[in-house]
Structures are given as C-alpha cells and as structure tokens.
Design a protein around this motif. Sequence first.
Motif, PDB file in Angstrom:
ATOM      1  N   VAL A   3      12.977 -31.266 121.981  1.00  0.00           N
ATOM      2  CA  VAL A   3      11.972 -31.269 120.909  1.00  0.00           C
ATOM      3  C   VAL A   3      12.424 -30.369 119.774  1.00  0.00           C
ATOM      4  N   LYS A   6      15.284 -31.742 117.746  1.00  0.00           N
ATOM      5  CA  LYS A   6      14.856 -32.862 116.921  1.00  0.00           C
ATOM      6  C   LYS A   6      14.117 -32.355 115.681  1.00  0.00           C
ATOM      7  N   SER A   7      13.184 -31.378 115.896  1.00  0.00           N
ATOM      8  CA  SER A   7      12.413 -30.867 114.767  1.00  0.00           C
ATOM      9  C   SER A   7      13.325 -30.187 113.759  1.00  0.00           C
ATOM     10  N   ASP A  10      14.941 -32.920 111.811  1.00  0.00           N
ATOM     11  CA  ASP A  10      13.969 -33.487 110.853  1.00  0.00           C
ATOM     12  C   ASP A  10      13.781 -32.573 109.663  1.00  0.00           C
ATOM     13  N   LYS A  17      16.127 -34.012 101.346  1.00  0.00           N
ATOM     14  CA  LYS A  17      15.451 -35.031 100.527  1.00  0.00           C
ATOM     15  C   LYS A  17      15.082 -34.498  99.147  1.00  0.00           C
ATOM     16  N   GLY A  20       9.607 -30.049  98.242  1.00  0.00           N
ATOM     17  CA  GLY A  20       8.627 -30.266  99.298  1.00  0.00           C
ATOM     18  C   GLY A  20       7.348 -30.915  98.820  1.00  0.00           C
ATOM     19  N   MET A  21       7.021 -30.758  97.553  1.00  0.00           N
ATOM     20  CA  MET A  21       5.717 -31.282  97.105  1.00  0.00           C
ATOM     21  C   MET A  21       5.889 -32.552  96.273  1.00  0.00           C
ATOM     22  N   PRO A  22       5.491 -33.676  96.835  1.00  0.00           N
ATOM     23  CA  PRO A  22       5.575 -34.923  96.068  1.00  0.00           C
ATOM     24  C   PRO A  22       4.745 -34.848  94.774  1.00  0.00           C
ATOM     25  N   GLN A  23       3.765 -33.915  94.774  1.00  0.00           N
ATOM     26  CA  GLN A  23       2.923 -33.770  93.580  1.00  0.00           C
ATOM     27  C   GLN A  23       3.725 -33.351  92.350  1.00  0.00           C
ATOM     28  N   THR A  28       7.247 -39.974  89.434  1.00  0.00           N
ATOM     29  CA  THR A  28       6.189 -40.883  89.864  1.00  0.00           C
ATOM     30  C   THR A  28       4.964 -40.807  88.954  1.00  0.00           C
TER      31      THR A  28
ATOM     32  N   LEU B  39       7.733 -32.594 117.883  1.00  0.00           N
ATOM     33  CA  LEU B  39       7.089 -31.560 117.102  1.00  0.00           C
ATOM     34  C   LEU B  39       7.759 -31.519 115.736  1.00  0.00           C
ATOM     35  N   HIS B  42       5.548 -32.432 108.900  1.00  0.00           N
ATOM     36  CA  HIS B  42       5.708 -33.143 107.631  1.00  0.00           C
ATOM     37  C   HIS B  42       4.377 -33.145 106.914  1.00  0.00           C
ATOM     38  N   MET B  44       3.555 -32.665 104.049  1.00  0.00           N
ATOM     39  CA  MET B  44       3.565 -33.176 102.686  1.00  0.00           C
ATOM     40  C   MET B  44       3.988 -34.642 102.615  1.00  0.00           C
ATOM     41  N   PHE B  47       1.790 -37.339 101.121  1.00  0.00           N
ATOM     42  CA  PHE B  47       1.528 -37.415  99.678  1.00  0.00           C
ATOM     43  C   PHE B  47       2.630 -38.154  98.929  1.00  0.00           C
ATOM     44  N   ILE B  49       4.940 -40.969  97.365  1.00  0.00           N
ATOM     45  CA  ILE B  49       4.614 -42.240  96.737  1.00  0.00           C
ATOM     46  C   ILE B  49       5.744 -43.209  97.022  1.00  0.00           C
ATOM     47  N   ILE B  58      10.781 -46.430  91.487  1.00  0.00           N
ATOM     48  CA  ILE B  58       9.377 -46.543  91.106  1.00  0.00           C
ATOM     49  C   ILE B  58       9.298 -46.479  89.587  1.00  0.00           C
ATOM     50  N   HIS B 150      -3.109 -35.745  93.956  1.00  0.00           N
ATOM     51  CA  HIS B 150      -2.022 -35.588  92.996  1.00  0.00           C
ATOM     52  C   HIS B 150      -2.535 -35.025  91.679  1.00  0.00           C
TER      53      HIS B 150
END
Lengths: 180, 278
Positions: A3, A6-7, A10, A17, A20-23, A28, B39, B42, B44, B47, B49, B58, B150
Amino acid sequence: MSVDTKSVADAAEAYEKGPGMPQLDISTFPNQIFWLLVTLGVMYFVLARIALPRISSVLAERQGTITSDIAAAEELKLKAAAAESAYNQALADARAEAQAIVARTRDEIQVDLDAAIAVADAEIAAKAAESEKAIAEIRDGAVDAVKVVAKDTAKAVVASMGFEADAKTLTAAVSARLKG
Amino acid sequence: MTEANSKSGSFGRIAFWVILVVVGLAIVLTGKPLGEEGLAFHPMAQFEITPLFGDGDISWYTPTNVTKWMGLSVLALVGLLVIGTRGRAIVPSRMQSVGELMYGFIYKMVEDIAGKDGVKYFPYIMTLFSFILFSNVLGLLPMSYTPTTHIAVTAVLAMLVFTFVTVLGFVKNGASFLGLFWVSSAPMVLRPVLAIIELISYFVRPVSHSIRLAGNIMAGHAVVKVFAAFAAVTIMSPLSIAAITAVYGLELLVAFIQAYVFTILTCVYLKDALHPNH
C-alpha cells in the motif's frame, strides 16, 4: 507495505502532473466561464419566461381564491344573521297577533256574557214579581177564608149556647177580633 | 377535474423518472471508472476539468465535466420549477410546494432587503441562487463535479453582481451614488478617512463574495475526499466512514447556507445601489 509503495508512486505521479490545485489552472478558465454564461443564460430564460410567472400567477390565484372565499363566508354569515332576525321578527309578530286574538275573543265572550246576564236578570225579576203577586193573592184569599171560617165557627159556638146570633153582629165581632 | 389532475400527475411521474434515468445514465457513462486504489490522497483530483469525449485539449467550447454538471443543474431546475409546477394547483402537490417555497424564500428576501423597487431584479437574483444551490447540492453526489468550487466560476458570478450593482447605482442615482462612501453621520474630520475605508471595502466586496463561496465548498469536498482515502485502511475505515457521514451532513448545510449567503449579500449590494443614502 505494498500500500505504501503504491501511494508513494501515486503521489509522485500526481506531483509530476503539475500544480496541486486545478482551480489555479488558467488554461481551463475560458471553458468554465463560457459554460457558466451559457448555463446562467438558460436558467435565466427558464426562470424569467416560464417558472417565475407561473408560480407568481399560482400564488396570486391562490390569494384571490382565499380572499373571495372569505368574502363569500362573510356574506353567508350576514345572510344567516338576517334570516335569524327575520325569524325572531316573525316569532314576535305571531306572538303579538295571538295576544290580540286572545284579547278580542275575551271581549266578545264578555259581551255575550253581559247580554246573557242581563236577560237572566230580567227573567229573574219578572219571575220574582209574578211570584210576589201570587203570594199576595194567596194571602188575601187566606184572610177571607179565615173570616168565613171564623164567622161560621162563631155562629156555631153561639148556636150551641142556645142563642141566635144575627149576621151583622157576628161579622163586626169577627172583624174586630181579626184586627186585634 | 380530478381526471385531468391524475393524467397530468402520471405524466409528471413519468417525466420525473425519465429525467432521473437520463441523469443516472449520464453520470455513469461519462464518469471515470472506479479503479483499484490503495491508500492514496487525491483530494484535489475531483476538481480537475476533463473533456467529456476523448482526451484532447480543453478549448473554450469543449464540452467538459463542467458542461455536464451545469447541464444537470439546469435539468434539476427545470424539473423542480417547471415540471414540478405544471399542475398550477391551488392546493399544491409536494413538488409544487417545494418550488413555491423556493420562490417565496428568495422573493421575500429581495423584497425585505432591497425594497419594493428591488423586486424588478428578482429573476436575476433567483437565477444566481438557483445556479449556486443546484451546483452545490448536485456536487454532493458521489463522483460528481462541483462548478462552484472553482474560483473562475464564483469570480465571474461575483463580478457580474459587482458590475451590475455599480452600473445600476450610477444610472439610478447619478453622482449622488458616491454618497455611499461619504458617511454624513460621522464627524467632518473622520469623513475622508472613512471614505477611503469605504472605497476599499467596496472594491474588496467581489473578492470576498467569490472566495467565500468557492473556499467553503472546495474545503468541504476536499475534507470528504481525505477521509475517504483513509477508508481504504481497514483499521481506520469505521472512524473514516463516521467522519464522512458527519462532514457530509455539514456539507449539506453548507451547500444551502453558501447559496443563501451569496444571495443575501447580492440583495444587500442591490439595496446600496438603489438607496445609497440609507
């Protein structure tokens, strides 16, 4: 322990990526803003053209129905009060008329009664006068008879003594005696 | 009368189930498959898109999960306020009375706060409230996406209100709208200072207006996700599920309260624009 590894993997992938905040991903924003404006437009159209006027008219109609129902109830209440007072009036009228009838009937009966009493009084008076006359006749007759009997008796008494009594003397003597 | 009612009632019931099935299918078919995960935090990821079809870039018109969930909000709105009220009954059905409740709630709010002349703007305020409420509440479905998390969305909402109210204030009152910043009840010495403070607070309004909404909803969703990650560990899962249940209840409250707060602040700003001199 699988576990954990794996975490970790991830987390490492997520870190690679990007932020951390897609906002905060500005790329977008145009997409979100475009669809937001489309959605707001559609919602405004649905609300302003269909939903809100409909609900508003339903509420107004309900208010109107309630108001008119209350008015109708008020009117019926007034009618009921009027009917009750008419009933009471009729009752009072009937009672007054009944009393008038009773009084009139009593008066009529009184008149008849008075007339009957007067007739009866007159009859009684006539009968009484007649009876008095008869009694007087009877008394007068009785006095004459007593005179005759007394004269006869006196004549017989005198004759039994050996005397002859003349009628004139006898009559005078009997009369004197009857008076005395 | 009763026959017509039952007819429209059965139609409504069919329409309701059709919408429910369409919504369910849309969620299942366009959602990401549930993967095997251990475990993993994630909080976030919800959120993000993503495009509904394919994996491309996009652009501004690409249909994304934003489109999907905003579209579902519209469907929910139509279901409650259009299909729910189609009977136009004097004695309302359950759906209709919920719709009327929502209408009366916002109408009374606008009338009480912005006054009789604010009622003209009731449809705009109702649109804002409906959008935020349905976004927040639908966002509480598992595996959903919440547009109001958002800042891009809430900032546009707040700026719409801010621009509208400012323009309306000047159109209705002309230059005397600036009296909003000149506190005539304060001593003369203090007035310039107060004017600066008032001016700053006026321009901070859209910032607090938008961040309050996005921050509250985002935080709640992230907390639920964090607890959900712990649910994968056997020894933690009962506590985790209990915590999710509790936070979910709180989030249901927050979803409504944030829509309410956004709307009531909009009404207050509208009142300032219509009656700047109190």
